[in-house]
Design a protein around this motif. Structure first.
Motif, short mmCIF file in Angstrom:
data_model
loop_
_atom_site.label_atom_id
_atom_site.label_comp_id
_atom_site.label_asym_id
_atom_site.label_seq_id
_atom_site.Cartn_x
_atom_site.Cartn_y
_atom_site.Cartn_z
N ASP A 4 0.80 -1.21 0.00
CA ASP A 4 0.00 0.00 0.00
C ASP A 4 0.84 1.27 0.00
N SER A 53 -2.45 -2.26 6.70
CA SER A 53 -1.81 -2.01 5.40
C SER A 53 -0.39 -2.52 5.36
N LYS A 170 3.72 6.51 7.41
CA LYS A 170 2.32 6.18 7.15
C LYS A 170 1.40 7.28 7.66
#
Ligand code: GDP
Ligand code: MG
Length: 173
Positions: A4, A53, A170
Motif C-alpha cells: 500500500d 496495510s 504512514k
C-alpha cells in the motif's frame, strides 16, 4: 506481492559506523563481525504490516564515498522519504561528521525528508561517548531529530527503528 505504501530510505554516515550491518541485521537477521566496510549493498526491501496495510521499506546502503568526502550523486537522494544518519556511539569523530551529512541532505533532497539519527554500537558499553545526546543536539542546530541507540550486533532497537520509520511515514506521507 502488493503493497500500500512505498518508502525509500537511505542510510548515510561515516565509514565503519555500521550502516551495512544495520541493514543486514534488519533484513536477514545476521551479523558479520569483521568485514570490509567498503562493501555495500545497493538496496533491500522489507514489507512491514502496520494495522491493516502493507508498508514496503526500500532501504538503500551507501559506501565508500564518505571516506573521500565525495558527495553522493544527487540522483540517489531522488524521491527519498527517509534519511537515517548513522554515527558510532564510541567514535567522537563520527558525531562531528554529522554536520557534513546534514549539509549533504540539505543540498540534495528536494522534498522535506524524515531524518532519523542512529547512534550505533550501544553494545560497546565501556567506550561510549559521554553526553552524546547533548553533542548531537549542538551539531543538529537544536533541531529535534529522533535518536535511536542501536546495536546491529545485539539486535538492540533495530526493528524498533524501522517500525518507527514506517509508522511515521504512514501517518505523515
Ligand atoms: P559501514 O561502513 O557503516 O557500512 O559499517 P559496517 O556495517 O561495515 O561495520 C563496520 C564494522 O563495525 C564491522 O566490523 C562491523 O562488524 C562492526 N559493527 C557494526 N555494527 C556494530 C555494532 O552494533 N556493535 C559492534 N560491536 N560492532 C559493530
Ligand atoms: Mg557499509
Amino acid at each position: 506481492m502488493s503493497f500500500d505504501f512505498l518508502c525509500k530510505t537511505i542510510l548515510v554516515g561515516a565509514s565503519g559506523v555500521g550502516k551495512t550491518s544495520l541493514i543486514q541485521r534488519y533484513i536477514d537477521d545476521i551479523f558479520i563481525p569483521e568485514k570490509d566496510s567498503t562493501i555495500g549493498i545497493d538496496y533491500k526491501t522489507k514489507d512491514v504490516e502496520i494495522e491493516d496495510s502493507t508498508f514496503r521499506l526500500q532501504i538503500w546502503d551507501t559506501a565508500g564515498q564518505e571516506k573521500f568526502h565525495i558527495s553522493l550523486s544527487s540522483s540517489i537522494y531522488k524521491n527519498t522519504n527517509v534519511l537515517i544518519v548513522v554515527f558510532d556511539l564510541t567514535n567522537k569523530e563520527t558525531v562531528n561528521s554529522l554536520e557534513y551529512y546534514f549539509t549533504e541532505i540539505e543540498n540534495n533532497c528536494r522534498k522535506n525528508p524524515l531524518i532519523v539519527l542512529v547512534g550505533n554500537k550501544c553494545d560497546l558499553i565501556e567506550n561510549q561517548i559521554e553526553n552524546v545526546e547533548e553533542k548531537v543536539k549542538q551539531i543538529s542546530n537544536e533541531k529535534e531529530f529522533k535518536l535511536f541507540k542501536t546495536s546491529a550486533k545485539e539486535r538492540t532497537n533495530v526493528n524498533e527503528l524501522f517500525y518507527y520509520i514506517a509508522k511515521t511515514i504512514k501517518e505523515n506521507p
